[in-house]
Design an enzyme around this catalytic site. Structure first.
Site, PDB file in Angstrom:
ATOM      1  N   ASP A   1      57.706  25.635  48.545  1.00 28.98           N
ATOM      2  CA  ASP A   1      57.143  27.042  47.984  1.00 28.98           C
ATOM      3  C   ASP A   1      57.357  27.632  49.074  1.00 28.98           C
ATOM      4  O   ASP A   1      57.580  27.609  50.253  1.00 28.98           O
ATOM      5  CB  ASP A   1      55.817  26.953  47.380  1.00 28.98           C
ATOM      6  CG  ASP A   1      55.656  27.740  46.073  1.00 28.98           C
ATOM      7  OD1 ASP A   1      55.899  28.921  46.406  1.00 28.98           O
ATOM      8  OD2 ASP A   1      55.316  27.377  44.934  1.00 28.98           O
TER       9      ASP A   1
ATOM     10  N   ALA B   1      54.837  25.293  39.247  1.00 28.81           N
ATOM     11  CA  ALA B   1      54.572  23.979  40.005  1.00 28.81           C
ATOM     12  C   ALA B   1      55.665  23.617  40.795  1.00 28.81           C
ATOM     13  O   ALA B   1      55.672  22.747  41.597  1.00 28.81           O
ATOM     14  CB  ALA B   1      54.305  23.040  38.932  1.00 28.81           C
ATOM     15  N   LYS B   2      56.958  24.173  40.591  1.00 33.03           N
ATOM     16  CA  LYS B   2      58.374  23.892  41.306  1.00 33.03           C
ATOM     17  C   LYS B   2      58.518  22.578  41.525  1.00 33.03           C
ATOM     18  O   LYS B   2      58.864  21.955  42.419  1.00 33.03           O
ATOM     19  CB  LYS B   2      58.235  24.424  42.796  1.00 33.03           C
ATOM     20  CG  LYS B   2      57.986  26.222  42.383  1.00 33.03           C
ATOM     21  CD  LYS B   2      58.259  26.813  43.798  1.00 33.03           C
ATOM     22  CE  LYS B   2      57.906  28.356  43.400  1.00 33.03           C
ATOM     23  NZ  LYS B   2      56.765  28.766  43.320  1.00 33.03           N
ATOM     24  N   ARG B   3      58.383  21.739  40.476  1.00 29.23           N
ATOM     25  CA  ARG B   3      58.673  20.124  40.359  1.00 29.23           C
ATOM     26  C   ARG B   3      60.141  20.106  40.301  1.00 29.23           C
ATOM     27  O   ARG B   3      61.022  20.814  40.022  1.00 29.23           O
ATOM     28  CB  ARG B   3      57.855  19.627  39.288  1.00 29.23           C
ATOM     29  CG  ARG B   3      56.542  19.675  39.377  1.00 29.23           C
ATOM     30  CD  ARG B   3      55.743  19.037  40.555  1.00 29.23           C
ATOM     31  NE  ARG B   3      54.368  18.895  40.538  1.00 29.23           N
ATOM     32  CZ  ARG B   3      53.508  19.987  41.141  1.00 29.23           C
ATOM     33  NH1 ARG B   3      53.612  20.891  41.803  1.00 29.23           N
ATOM     34  NH2 ARG B   3      52.147  19.596  40.850  1.00 29.23           N
TER      35      ARG B   3
END
EC number: 4.1.1.23
Lengths: 273, 273
Positions: free
Chosen positions: A99, B95-97
């Site tokens: 991130d 969440a940037k999963r």
């Protein structure tokens, strides 16, 4: 944990096996479901049965988040158990995070400091300031996704930028990041033929190799192309070990699977050392 | 939530504001630290004070994971509070999963089903089979990282593959994914000049735009290049709203900040509709 310590463990155990703790409640032996914390009960049994034959454990955080608070508790208990009982084992939070800077710092603190993992996997798409916060932790390791073992790897990772595949740019660019000596890389074993090229760019870094066994990669090929004077390899197996049996004596079957892989790894190590 | 519902809310509130719930205990008003759950107490106050002026809330999971079990409890309470009290609000798990297929399914289930978010942010590096499991959920949305607002975006995202930047390949390739109508995209507002190009590739998709305000993007510029006949924009503000004041009446200050942004958005909407 330092890289030197990890390498020493590999030589001592004659193994560079990493066991992926991807616990799925739908797949574990039924009798464990009566336990207060079935996920941890399963992990503990697997760890106690296999630790002699491996040097690393890698819980994938998705499998814990899928169970909410209960899952996070099981993850906390698992890493605490590993750090207390088997401190010589290298631990990997397979979280694939990344991130913007200050937010990556939050993730890094959570996994490396608070939970106490030795390393965490990180996705490279957001670049330098998303990766460097993880690299800032002393004697901790950041395992960057380079070339993954799934079909989707061909969507972007193998596309060429100025005559060179994206994953090679990731390898090369990441070498310029601050504290890059703390980097390791995920490289899928289904693409062992790429390993020669990869070693030209990062001759010494440790590679975490998923996809041997169930996903069909060949251990000898991985070793032929990927092993360094410092070993430089952690080869992961998850399902093949975890779900070898779902009888009461499941842990014994997992142990046999781990032992079998360790034997193969011993042969590979003896070719080189 | 359907896109139609989101668009209707935007027109009703004359706002396309998303409030980023990135709660840092070091920054919230001191008197809240006495609460049993300071993170949730802060979120609740912010939500109650700002909901009239925004259409979406976006907790970044890093800020919750950083506090372990306690953080996950606060996240669960926050999304439950939003779904119970303000069901008309669009919710985003930032969440940037992204992981291999069956593992992405676990993440998708956790965020979209169990926690009940309307959407989740996803990293594209692992390609098709890492993204499609998220797209399979009906009336849920997958917000794919395309061009992020951080410095590291220039490491890979803007590098050219066959004469076209990587982020454009991400936009184009993702359109071929199954259920791609459920896709939205993260596009950093610090790069408003890119928006015209982006709209050529994805003329209709919703964009989640961080980086207006504190990070310096211009709202009018974003709207000039990015707004569609369906609005097509969610503009996020986090710190500017959350930490407008750390006095007892902090929520009132946050409300003023949100109201001010809503006013600017109303002007932009009136230019077009």
């Amino acid at each position: 944990m330092t890289t030197e310590h990890l390498v020493a463990q590999i030589h001592k155990k004659q193994s560079f096996l990493c066991v992926g703790l991807d616990v799925d409640l739908a797949k574990i032996p039924e009798h464990l479901l009566k336990e207060e914390d079935p996920i941890f009960a399963f992990n503990k049994a697997i760890i106690d049965a296999t630790h002699e034959f491996c040097v690393a454990y890698k819980p994938n955080t998705a499998f814990y988040e899928a169970y909410g608070i209960r899952g996070w508790k099981a993850l906390e208990k698992t890493i605490k158990y590993l750090n207390d009982k088997y401190p010589e084992i290298f631990t990997i939070a397979d979280a694939k995070r990344g991130d913007i800077g200050n937010t990556s710092t939050m993730y890094a603190k959570a996994f490396l400091d608070d939970l106490g993992f030795d390393s965490v996997t990180v996705a490279p798409y957001m670049g330098k300031d998303s990766v460097e916060p993880f690299l800032a932790f002393k004697d901790k390791h950041t395992i960057l996704l380079a070339l993954t073992s799934n079909e989707g790897a061909f969507d972007f990772q193998t596309k060429e930028i100025e005559g060179k595949e994206l994953y090679k740019h990731v390898l090369q660019t990441s070498k310029t990041y601050k504290n890059s000596e703390n980097l390791m890389y995920v490289v899928g074993a289904t693409k062992a033929k790429y390993l020669g090229d990869i070693r030209q760019i990062i001759p010494d870094s440790f590679l975490l190799v998923p996809g041997v066994g169930a996903q069909g990669g060949s251990l000898s090929e991985v070793c032929a192309y990927g092993m360094t004077n410092n070993v430089g390899l952690l080869v992961n197996s998850s399902r093949g070990i975890l779900y070898a049996s779902n009888e009461e004596d499941f842990a014994q079957s997992s142990r046999e699977q781990a032992k079998d892989l360790q034997k193969q790894m011993k042969i590979e190590l003896e070719k080189k050392f």
